[in-house]
Design a protein around this motif. Sequence first.
Motif, PDB file in Angstrom:
ATOM      1  N   ASP A   1     -11.266   2.557  -7.362  1.00 40.23           N
ATOM      2  CA  ASP A   1     -12.454   1.691  -7.300  1.00 40.23           C
ATOM      3  C   ASP A   1     -12.783   1.230  -5.887  1.00 40.23           C
ATOM      4  O   ASP A   1     -13.884   0.721  -5.644  1.00 40.23           O
ATOM      5  CB  ASP A   1     -12.241   0.460  -8.183  1.00 40.23           C
ATOM      6  CG  ASP A   1     -12.086   0.827  -9.648  1.00 40.23           C
ATOM      7  OD1 ASP A   1     -12.693   1.840 -10.069  1.00 40.23           O
ATOM      8  OD2 ASP A   1     -11.352   0.114 -10.368  1.00 40.23           O
ATOM      9  N   VAL A   2     -11.852   1.356  -4.964  1.00 37.52           N
ATOM     10  CA  VAL A   2     -12.056   0.969  -3.565  1.00 37.52           C
ATOM     11  C   VAL A   2     -11.539   2.092  -2.677  1.00 37.52           C
ATOM     12  O   VAL A   2     -10.447   2.624  -2.922  1.00 37.52           O
ATOM     13  CB  VAL A   2     -11.306  -0.346  -3.218  1.00 37.52           C
ATOM     14  CG1 VAL A   2     -11.364  -0.634  -1.725  1.00 37.52           C
ATOM     15  CG2 VAL A   2     -11.891  -1.511  -3.999  1.00 37.52           C
ATOM     16  N   ALA A   3     -12.329   2.457  -1.658  1.00 35.88           N
ATOM     17  CA  ALA A   3     -11.898   3.467  -0.691  1.00 35.88           C
ATOM     18  C   ALA A   3     -11.266   2.776   0.510  1.00 35.88           C
ATOM     19  O   ALA A   3     -11.811   1.790   1.025  1.00 35.88           O
ATOM     20  CB  ALA A   3     -13.080   4.322  -0.238  1.00 35.88           C
ATOM     21  N   LEU A   4     -10.116   3.290   0.935  1.00 39.47           N
ATOM     22  CA  LEU A   4      -9.415   2.710   2.064  1.00 39.47           C
ATOM     23  C   LEU A   4      -9.376   3.684   3.233  1.00 39.47           C
ATOM     24  O   LEU A   4      -9.435   4.900   3.062  1.00 39.47           O
ATOM     25  CB  LEU A   4      -7.977   2.341   1.682  1.00 39.47           C
ATOM     26  CG  LEU A   4      -7.776   1.295   0.591  1.00 39.47           C
ATOM     27  CD1 LEU A   4      -6.287   1.027   0.409  1.00 39.47           C
ATOM     28  CD2 LEU A   4      -8.520  -0.002   0.924  1.00 39.47           C
ATOM     29  N   ALA A   5      -9.263   3.121   4.428  1.00 38.37           N
ATOM     30  CA  ALA A   5      -9.036   3.888   5.653  1.00 38.37           C
ATOM     31  C   ALA A   5      -7.815   3.307   6.348  1.00 38.37           C
ATOM     32  O   ALA A   5      -7.481   2.139   6.162  1.00 38.37           O
ATOM     33  CB  ALA A   5     -10.261   3.822   6.574  1.00 38.37           C
ATOM     34  N   GLY A   6      -7.150   4.135   7.152  1.00 39.06           N
ATOM     35  CA  GLY A   6      -5.939   3.701   7.821  1.00 39.06           C
ATOM     36  C   GLY A   6      -6.163   3.266   9.251  1.00 39.06           C
ATOM     37  O   GLY A   6      -7.277   3.341   9.794  1.00 39.06           O
ATOM     38  N   LEU A   7      -5.088   2.836   9.883  1.00 39.22           N
ATOM     39  CA  LEU A   7      -5.153   2.325  11.242  1.00 39.22           C
ATOM     40  C   LEU A   7      -5.514   3.399  12.262  1.00 39.22           C
ATOM     41  O   LEU A   7      -6.078   3.097  13.312  1.00 39.22           O
ATOM     42  CB  LEU A   7      -3.815   1.679  11.619  1.00 39.22           C
ATOM     43  CG  LEU A   7      -3.417   0.447  10.806  1.00 39.22           C
ATOM     44  CD1 LEU A   7      -2.000   0.010  11.173  1.00 39.22           C
ATOM     45  CD2 LEU A   7      -4.409  -0.693  11.030  1.00 39.22           C
TER      46      LEU A   7
ATOM     47  N   ILE B   1      -6.740  -5.533  -3.813  1.00 39.20           N
ATOM     48  CA  ILE B   1      -7.360  -4.393  -3.132  1.00 39.20           C
ATOM     49  C   ILE B   1      -6.504  -3.147  -3.296  1.00 39.20           C
ATOM     50  O   ILE B   1      -7.013  -2.043  -3.552  1.00 39.20           O
ATOM     51  CB  ILE B   1      -7.584  -4.728  -1.649  1.00 39.20           C
ATOM     52  CG1 ILE B   1      -8.706  -5.767  -1.502  1.00 39.20           C
ATOM     53  CG2 ILE B   1      -7.934  -3.461  -0.847  1.00 39.20           C
ATOM     54  CD1 ILE B   1      -8.891  -6.274  -0.086  1.00 39.20           C
ATOM     55  N   ALA B   2      -5.204  -3.306  -3.158  1.00 32.03           N
ATOM     56  CA  ALA B   2      -4.305  -2.162  -3.339  1.00 32.03           C
ATOM     57  C   ALA B   2      -4.418  -1.605  -4.761  1.00 32.03           C
ATOM     58  O   ALA B   2      -4.457  -0.378  -4.954  1.00 32.03           O
ATOM     59  CB  ALA B   2      -2.872  -2.568  -3.027  1.00 32.03           C
ATOM     60  N   ALA B   3      -4.483  -2.490  -5.748  1.00 25.80           N
ATOM     61  CA  ALA B   3      -4.613  -2.039  -7.134  1.00 25.80           C
ATOM     62  C   ALA B   3      -5.949  -1.349  -7.370  1.00 25.80           C
ATOM     63  O   ALA B   3      -6.023  -0.318  -8.067  1.00 25.80           O
ATOM     64  CB  ALA B   3      -4.452  -3.235  -8.082  1.00 25.80           C
ATOM     65  N   ALA B   4      -7.022  -1.885  -6.795  1.00 24.15           N
ATOM     66  CA  ALA B   4      -8.341  -1.268  -6.945  1.00 24.15           C
ATOM     67  C   ALA B   4      -8.385   0.096  -6.267  1.00 24.15           C
ATOM     68  O   ALA B   4      -9.004   1.036  -6.777  1.00 24.15           O
ATOM     69  CB  ALA B   4      -9.412  -2.192  -6.360  1.00 24.15           C
TER      70      ALA B   4
ATOM     71  N   PHE C   1       0.805  -1.218   0.000  1.00 25.99           N
ATOM     72  CA  PHE C   1       0.000   0.000   0.000  1.00 25.99           C
ATOM     73  C   PHE C   1       0.843   1.275   0.000  1.00 25.99           C
ATOM     74  O   PHE C   1       0.291   2.374  -0.084  1.00 25.99           O
ATOM     75  CB  PHE C   1      -0.924   0.009   1.220  1.00 25.99           C
ATOM     76  CG  PHE C   1      -1.892  -1.138   1.242  1.00 25.99           C
ATOM     77  CD1 PHE C   1      -3.054  -1.107   0.485  1.00 25.99           C
ATOM     78  CD2 PHE C   1      -1.628  -2.273   2.005  1.00 25.99           C
ATOM     79  CE1 PHE C   1      -3.938  -2.169   0.485  1.00 25.99           C
ATOM     80  CE2 PHE C   1      -2.510  -3.343   2.016  1.00 25.99           C
ATOM     81  CZ  PHE C   1      -3.672  -3.299   1.256  1.00 25.99           C
ATOM     82  N   ALA C   2       2.158   1.135   0.079  1.00 30.97           N
ATOM     83  CA  ALA C   2       3.013   2.309   0.245  1.00 30.97           C
ATOM     84  C   ALA C   2       2.942   3.267  -0.938  1.00 30.97           C
ATOM     85  O   ALA C   2       3.143   4.474  -0.773  1.00 30.97           O
ATOM     86  CB  ALA C   2       4.458   1.878   0.483  1.00 30.97           C
ATOM     87  N   GLY C   3       2.646   2.775  -2.143  1.00 27.48           N
ATOM     88  CA  GLY C   3       2.626   3.630  -3.323  1.00 27.48           C
ATOM     89  C   GLY C   3       1.334   4.376  -3.544  1.00 27.48           C
ATOM     90  O   GLY C   3       1.231   5.175  -4.487  1.00 27.48           O
TER      91      GLY C   3
END
Length: 374
Positions: free
Chosen positions: A211-217, A203-206, A11-13
Amino acid sequence: MTEDAVISNVFAGLTGAVVDDRGVRHLGNPLGEQRALASGSAVAPLGDRSVLAIEGEDRLSWLDSLTSQALADLAPGMSTELLVLDPHGHVEHAASVIDDGETTWLIVDRDDAEGLLSWLRKMRFRLRVDPRDADEEYAVVGGTSAAIRDVVAAAPSGTSLVWTDPWPGITAGGYGYALVEPHPGAQRDWAEAIITRDDERAIAAAADAGDVALAGLVAVDALRVAAWRPRWSAEVDERVLPHELDWLRTAVHLSKGCYRGQETVAKVHNLGHPPRRVVALQLDGSDSVLPPRGAAVFAGDDAVGEITSAALHFEDGPIALAVLRRSTPVDAELTVDTDDGRITAAQEVIVPPEAGATANVPRLTRLSRRAAAK
């Protein structure tokens, strides 16, 4: 390269991603990520979790005999959690548990994984059990139950490996000490899916494609703190008892068979009181200063406890969990050490001083900062 580095680099990129050795801290907007995570429009990569797998015919009865939870009859797909206690009832390890009919899967805090796995391997004796580290094969993502349904959970034996958090319900054999109703965690919808490393990369690619929303820790932890949910990596120290964290709710079965530490669990619950108690704190938010874990909590000039978790919540503002001496008055005016000096903290009782032998005290209606502002 360590496995931790592999996890982080997936996920770093991503644009805005702030990543450390625990995983994705945030993607540039921690408060917005909280809203998205709570509403079910985002999922969170849980790089600070590890996956352990236990195979063998005796796995459930074996875990039942070693831990605080009744597991012998755990049905495939059912979610629960367990604690490993020392002989004096102190928490040593904790794990979320799901079984698929052939393997028992444990989701554990990454810093606890090696110690728990080592202990489990020492306790095999001649039983048909085989605990192993499954981190090279699997990762964990979290979110609401609806959000996790859109994730491809692993199902090596036909049962999807989705763990649904039982908190703050009082599970079979459990007991809740918190006095307020409704419990703030009742609004928290949380599940964790075990996924393959290939699906983690997908998931990282999406997410990179929008196409996918992420949240952090950071967002994950803020929602946890607001729900008064204990966690091994934050609330547990070398002398904590499950009673002190209200963890009898979901992680302890009070009427199951013998296990290490059971005598202390029963004595404290039935005859005595836990020496400390967890509280929720509403912190002075004028400067948005958060105290670090371990920061001292004071009543006047006396240090009465310490911060275990602190977070900036998207509705409640700066909040924290702290463990205090049981004798600390429930109406004590508290302050907390920060790098910028002491700040005031309003105490909300989670585990009351009377918890244990006289635990049956009236429930109270909760008046949160949110309700008071309406």
